[in-house]
Design an enzyme around this catalytic site. Structure first.
Site, mmCIF file in Angstrom:
data_model
loop_
_atom_site.group_PDB
_atom_site.id
_atom_site.type_symbol
_atom_site.label_atom_id
_atom_site.label_comp_id
_atom_site.label_asym_id
_atom_site.label_seq_id
_atom_site.Cartn_x
_atom_site.Cartn_y
_atom_site.Cartn_z
ATOM 1 N N THR A 176 0.874 -1.182 0.000
ATOM 2 C CA THR A 176 0.000 0.000 0.000
ATOM 3 C C THR A 176 0.903 1.221 0.000
ATOM 4 O O THR A 176 2.002 1.182 0.542
ATOM 5 C CB THR A 176 -0.851 -0.027 1.293
ATOM 6 N N VAL A 205 -13.387 -4.068 1.699
ATOM 7 C CA VAL A 205 -12.792 -2.734 1.722
ATOM 8 C C VAL A 205 -11.901 -2.651 2.954
ATOM 9 O O VAL A 205 -12.324 -3.027 4.052
ATOM 10 C CB VAL A 205 -13.883 -1.639 1.758
ATOM 11 N N GLY A 206 -10.682 -2.171 2.767
ATOM 12 C CA GLY A 206 -9.746 -2.082 3.878
ATOM 13 C C GLY A 206 -9.746 -0.715 4.534
ATOM 14 O O GLY A 206 -10.708 0.061 4.431
ATOM 15 N N ASP A 207 -8.656 -0.419 5.200
ATOM 16 C CA ASP A 207 -8.547 0.834 5.948
ATOM 17 C C ASP A 207 -8.221 2.027 5.061
ATOM 18 O O ASP A 207 -8.548 3.162 5.408
ATOM 19 C CB ASP A 207 -7.445 0.696 7.012
ATOM 20 N N GLY A 228 -0.687 -1.918 6.299
ATOM 21 C CA GLY A 228 -0.643 -3.158 7.070
ATOM 22 C C GLY A 228 -2.004 -3.808 7.128
ATOM 23 O O GLY A 228 -2.833 -3.597 6.230
HETATM 24 N N1 GLY Z 1 -3.799 -1.665 4.533
HETATM 25 C C1 GLY Z 1 -4.298 -2.002 3.275
HETATM 26 C C2 GLY Z 1 -5.422 -2.935 3.316
HETATM 27 O O1 GLY Z 1 -5.518 -3.720 4.237
HETATM 28 O O2 GLY Z 1 -6.215 -2.894 2.427
#
Ligand code: GLY
Length: 305
Positions: A176, A205-207, A228
């Site tokens: 990322t 969907v991530g952070d 992460g």
């Molecule tokens: N930190 C990126 C994700 O987990 O999508």
């Protein structure tokens, strides 16, 4: 599980930018490539600042450079979901008016951070998802490039390895990208962009597109971008939590180190954080084997992995 936290910081100045190329475990022979990619992005961001551009312009520019670099898990070269498709997440925020924009589960566009910036400027909504994000992008004049243009052989190989249970697990990809900056006016900004995790479920969907989890900026505190385990970053609202630590008086490096330690202790998860405080001093921390980064500004430049 015991996680070792690596941290660095304290440098910086009135005009500064710090970028990351993702927390993960880059093979030793490839680490110089990742550091060089980050340095190219940080230099571009620093050039924007030196020419009088805002911190918001600088983080957008730096993240665009990383999205275009197939080495990183964002834009071109992003990782693939369980069906072999691209779903991109990105967000951007500025710390004066607390304006923010984001897109998630977006396919077909090479520049998700620029579309997130368009959402910030538009101002009506913060976060656009999937088909709605694509419709918004077209409305703002962005042209879809098609998924094939974004998918690399390395991304296909990573998916195949994950689905065969070989190599690194299906949990997350690393790489990322993100940036934090402060400009001469004192504006802080943060931006984050990713393909998410290898072999993720469709619609995960991530952070990275979530304000407070992957990205946060407040001139009274500082700016933060995370990388992460996205699920952990969401559950601990890591970016906002790190900014709040700076608001309470922690340095950028202490805020980054403390929140990564908290992620390890509370959830047994790993990741990395970059942060810049309201004076432009930067800090970073990681509990992963690597997190490529670079910083640049009036004071000079540095990079590492
Ligand atoms: N930190 C990126 C994700 O987990 O999508």
């Amino acid at each position: 599980m015991k996680h070792v936290i690596h941290h660095l910081g304290g440098r910086g100045g009135q005009r500064s930018i710090l970028v990351h190329g993702g927390a993960g475990n880059v093979a030793p022979e490839r680490r110089p490539l990742h550091a060089a990619g980050c340095l190219r992005a940080a230099r571009e961001g620093a050039r924007v600042l030196a020419e009088g551009g805002s911190a918001l312009d600088a983080v957008e520019r730096a993240v665009r450079v990383l999205e275009d670099d197939p080495l990183f898990n964002a834009g071109t070269g992003a990782c693939l979901n369980e069906e072999g498709h691209i779903e991109l997440d990105a967000s951007i925020m500025e710390g004066r008016g607390l304006r923010a924009g984001a897109v998630c589960a977006l396919a077909d566009f090479a520049e998700p951070i620029a579309i997130a910036r368009a959402a910030l400027e538009d101002g009506r909504h913060v976060l656009y998802a999937a088909h709605g994000a694509a419709r918004f992008a077209r409305m703002k004049g962005f042209t879809p490039v098609g998924e094939a243009a974004l998918i690399t052989e390395a991304a296909r190989e990573a998916l195949a390895a994950a689905q065969q249970g070989a190599g690194r697990a299906t949990s997350w990809a690393g790489s990322t990208v993100g940036a934090v900056a402060r400009d001469a006016s004192g504006l802080t900004a943060a931006a984050t962009s990713t393909g998410g995790t290898v072999n993720k479920r469709v619609g995960r969907v991530g952070d990275s597109p979530l304000i407070g989890a992957g990205t946060y900026a407040d001139d009274e505190a500082g700016a933060v971008s995370t990388t992460g385990h996205g699920e952990g970053m969401i559950r601990l609202a890591v970016a906002h939590s790190a900014a709040e630590r700076m608001r309470a008086g922690s340095s950028a490096v202490d805020a980054a180190r403390e929140i990564i330690a908290h992620l390890a202790e509370r959830l047994d998860m790993t990741g990395g954080v970059i942060a810049i405080d309201s004076d432009g001093r930067f800090g970073l921390a990681r509990s992963t084997a690597t997190m490529s980064w670079a910083a640049a500004g009036d004071w000079g430049e540095e990079s590492g992995v």
